[in-house]
Motif scaffolding. Structure first.
Motif, PDB file in Angstrom:
ATOM      1  N   ARG A  48       0.833  -1.203   0.000  1.00  0.00           N
ATOM      2  CA  ARG A  48       0.000   0.000   0.000  1.00  0.00           C
ATOM      3  C   ARG A  48       0.869   1.256   0.000  1.00  0.00           C
ATOM      4  O   ARG A  48       0.551   2.232  -0.683  1.00  0.00           O
ATOM      5  N   THR A  49       1.952   1.219   0.742  1.00  0.00           N
ATOM      6  CA  THR A  49       2.875   2.354   0.749  1.00  0.00           C
ATOM      7  C   THR A  49       3.499   2.548  -0.623  1.00  0.00           C
ATOM      8  O   THR A  49       3.617   3.679  -1.117  1.00  0.00           O
ATOM      9  N   ARG A  50       3.911   1.457  -1.232  1.00  0.00           N
ATOM     10  CA  ARG A  50       4.520   1.542  -2.568  1.00  0.00           C
ATOM     11  C   ARG A  50       3.539   2.131  -3.576  1.00  0.00           C
ATOM     12  O   ARG A  50       3.906   2.995  -4.383  1.00  0.00           O
ATOM     13  N   ALA A  51       2.293   1.686  -3.534  1.00  0.00           N
ATOM     14  CA  ALA A  51       1.289   2.196  -4.475  1.00  0.00           C
ATOM     15  C   ALA A  51       1.025   3.683  -4.246  1.00  0.00           C
ATOM     16  O   ALA A  51       0.872   4.455  -5.204  1.00  0.00           O
ATOM     17  N   ALA A  52       0.992   4.110  -2.989  1.00  0.00           N
ATOM     18  CA  ALA A  52       0.706   5.515  -2.692  1.00  0.00           C
ATOM     19  C   ALA A  52       1.867   6.426  -3.091  1.00  0.00           C
ATOM     20  O   ALA A  52       1.650   7.581  -3.486  1.00  0.00           O
ATOM     21  N   LEU A  53       3.103   5.917  -3.000  1.00  0.00           N
ATOM     22  CA  LEU A  53       4.274   6.737  -3.310  1.00  0.00           C
ATOM     23  C   LEU A  53       4.699   6.626  -4.766  1.00  0.00           C
ATOM     24  O   LEU A  53       5.631   7.325  -5.191  1.00  0.00           O
ATOM     25  N   SER A  54       4.067   5.773  -5.547  1.00  0.00           N
ATOM     26  CA  SER A  54       4.482   5.561  -6.937  1.00  0.00           C
ATOM     27  C   SER A  54       4.288   6.804  -7.802  1.00  0.00           C
ATOM     28  O   SER A  54       4.991   6.987  -8.801  1.00  0.00           O
ATOM     29  N   THR A  55       3.347   7.672  -7.427  1.00  0.00           N
ATOM     30  CA  THR A  55       3.088   8.885  -8.206  1.00  0.00           C
ATOM     31  C   THR A  55       3.710  10.121  -7.571  1.00  0.00           C
ATOM     32  O   THR A  55       3.575  11.218  -8.113  1.00  0.00           O
ATOM     33  N   TRP A  56       4.390   9.966  -6.468  1.00  0.00           N
ATOM     34  CA  TRP A  56       5.022  11.107  -5.786  1.00  0.00           C
ATOM     35  C   TRP A  56       6.403  11.349  -6.384  1.00  0.00           C
ATOM     36  O   TRP A  56       7.192  10.434  -6.551  1.00  0.00           O
ATOM     37  N   ARG A 135      13.140   2.798  -1.966  1.00  0.00           N
ATOM     38  CA  ARG A 135      13.456   1.429  -1.536  1.00  0.00           C
ATOM     39  C   ARG A 135      12.277   0.469  -1.685  1.00  0.00           C
ATOM     40  O   ARG A 135      12.479  -0.744  -1.650  1.00  0.00           O
ATOM     41  N   THR A 136      11.077   0.977  -1.815  1.00  0.00           N
ATOM     42  CA  THR A 136       9.929   0.082  -1.988  1.00  0.00           C
ATOM     43  C   THR A 136       9.688  -0.279  -3.451  1.00  0.00           C
ATOM     44  O   THR A 136       8.690  -0.938  -3.759  1.00  0.00           O
ATOM     45  N   GLN A 137      10.575   0.141  -4.343  1.00  0.00           N
ATOM     46  CA  GLN A 137      10.492  -0.275  -5.738  1.00  0.00           C
ATOM     47  C   GLN A 137      11.140  -1.644  -5.908  1.00  0.00           C
ATOM     48  O   GLN A 137      12.136  -1.960  -5.256  1.00  0.00           O
TER      49      GLN A 137
END
Length: 391
Positions: A48-56, A135-137
């Protein structure tokens, strides 16, 4: 074009060998290369964190969904019992991150809807979120950067690691240096021995070849243990020197559990790999060249330098490259006799594979070592040419 039956039969006979090579050699190497850049562990633990930060884009405050994603991912980690693994993995990326995860996970169990910044003010740091976003990529260059003592900055740049974490470049340099020293010592010791074997009579040649081959028939562990007994501070050599009065009791030589011990044992183990290729070249040489040089008035050293040594150069080059490449990947000997200062890059790779479980970094270090070996293998055909490297 039709394939002849005999050709098809030949391919079928070779097929098991191809399958064996792919499964036991090419496959593991490909997996190692992939593992060095593909690291989905954090992405799987914090989806969920990765998905939320993917567009940041890393500028300004992270989206609100990112805070909600961290909260949800930490609650899921608590339920699954993976908080410890998550904190350890993040702490590997940035010191102090593990403590933050542990404290936040504990606080969320008491205050599930509390803002993260109220639980710990460090969640308001933009740099922390930038690290988390990178790092969550699943695909990351961080392991290769770490292998060269570099790290990605919060702003997307590259800088040197903290001084206390700059160890891998020094280990690569030490490994290359030890390989070069071992190769030179094997050349100095092996060339006269190979010449003696090639020019000796049948019986003496058999005895000398037996001595050269004996290390192949002896366990590496037994050989290393024998050297430890011989060279340690209270070993046979030091006791003999002290008993003879050549050294005082407080002047014992430090020949074991350091770089010196690593070099000595590696030379003993790898010397046959230099002698045997050189011996095969020397036995094929005709003595007429040396006799012709001597008959023309050349002195022995001049004959050796201008006639004999160039003729044996292919054997010297082949043996040297073989010893050098084998030295690069040596693991058991440095682990047994190297101590703290005699460890090589292979020992660090084993540490990350077996203890720290940082397989991505171990794969990156192994890939760099593999690249060095491949480069040497590509240069080998040039080295074995008469006169050294071709233009």
């Amino acid at each position: 074009m039709k394939i002849a039956p005999t050709t098809r039969t030949g391919w079928l006979l070779v097929l098991p060998l191809f399958a064996f090579i792919i499964l036991t050699f090419i496959g593991p190497i490909a997996l190692m290369l992939a593992r060095s850049v593909y690291d989905p562990e954090l992405a799987d633990m914090m989806p969920r964190t990765r998905a939320a930060l993917s567009t940041w884009n890393g500028n300004g405050a992270p989206p609100t969904a990112a805070f909600d994603g961290v909260r949800a991912d930490l609650r899921a980690a608590v339920e699954q019992g993976t908080v410890g693994r998550l904190s350890l993995r993040l702490n590997r990326e940035q010191s102090g991150f593990g403590t933050l995860i542990d404290r936040t996970a504990t606080a969320l169990s008491l205050q599930p809807t509390a803002p993260l910044t109220d639980l710990d003010p460090r969640w308001g740091s933009q740099a922390l979120w930038q690290v988390l976003a990178s790092r969550t990529q699943s695909f990351t260059p961080s392991h290769f950067l770490n292998a060269f003592d570099l790290k990605a900055t919060a702003g997307g740049g590259i800088e040197l690691q903290d001084r206390s974490r700059r160890i891998y470049v020094d280990l690569f340099v030490r490994t290359l240096g030890v390989a070069a020293i071992v190769t030179i010592l094997c050349a100095l010791l092996g060339y006269p021995l190979a010449h003696a074997i090639a020019r000796s009579g049948p019986r003496l040649r058999l005895v000398l070849l037996f001595i050269v081959m004996l290390p192949f028939w002896t366990s590496l562990l037994v050989r290393a243990t024998a050297w430890i007994v011989l060279l340690q501070r209270k070993g046979v050599l030091n006791e003999a020197l002290v008993a003879s009065g050549l050294l005082g009791d407080n002047q014992r030589l430090e020949l074991m559990y350091n770089l010196t011990g690593t070099v000595i044992v590696m030379v003993h183990v790898l010397l046959p790999f230099f002698v045997l290729p050189l011996y095969s070249v020397m036995t094929a040489l005709s003595g007429a060249y040396v006799r012709a040089s001597a008959s023309l008035g050349a002195r022995p050293f001049y004959t050796f330098w201008r006639v004999y040594l160039p003729l044996t150069y292919p054997g010297v080059a082949s043996g040297a490259v073989l010893v050098f490449v084998l030295s690069l990947g040596y693991y058991v000997t440095p682990a047994l006799v190297g101590g703290r200062t005699g460890q090589l890059i292979s020992n660090q790779i084993a540490f990350h594979m077996q203890k720290s479980l940082n397989w991505g970094l171990a794969a990156a270090l192994g890939s760099v070592l593999l690249a060095i070996v491949v480069a040497i293998a590509l240069v080998l055909p040039r080295l074995t040419q008469r006169g050294g490297l071709r233009a």
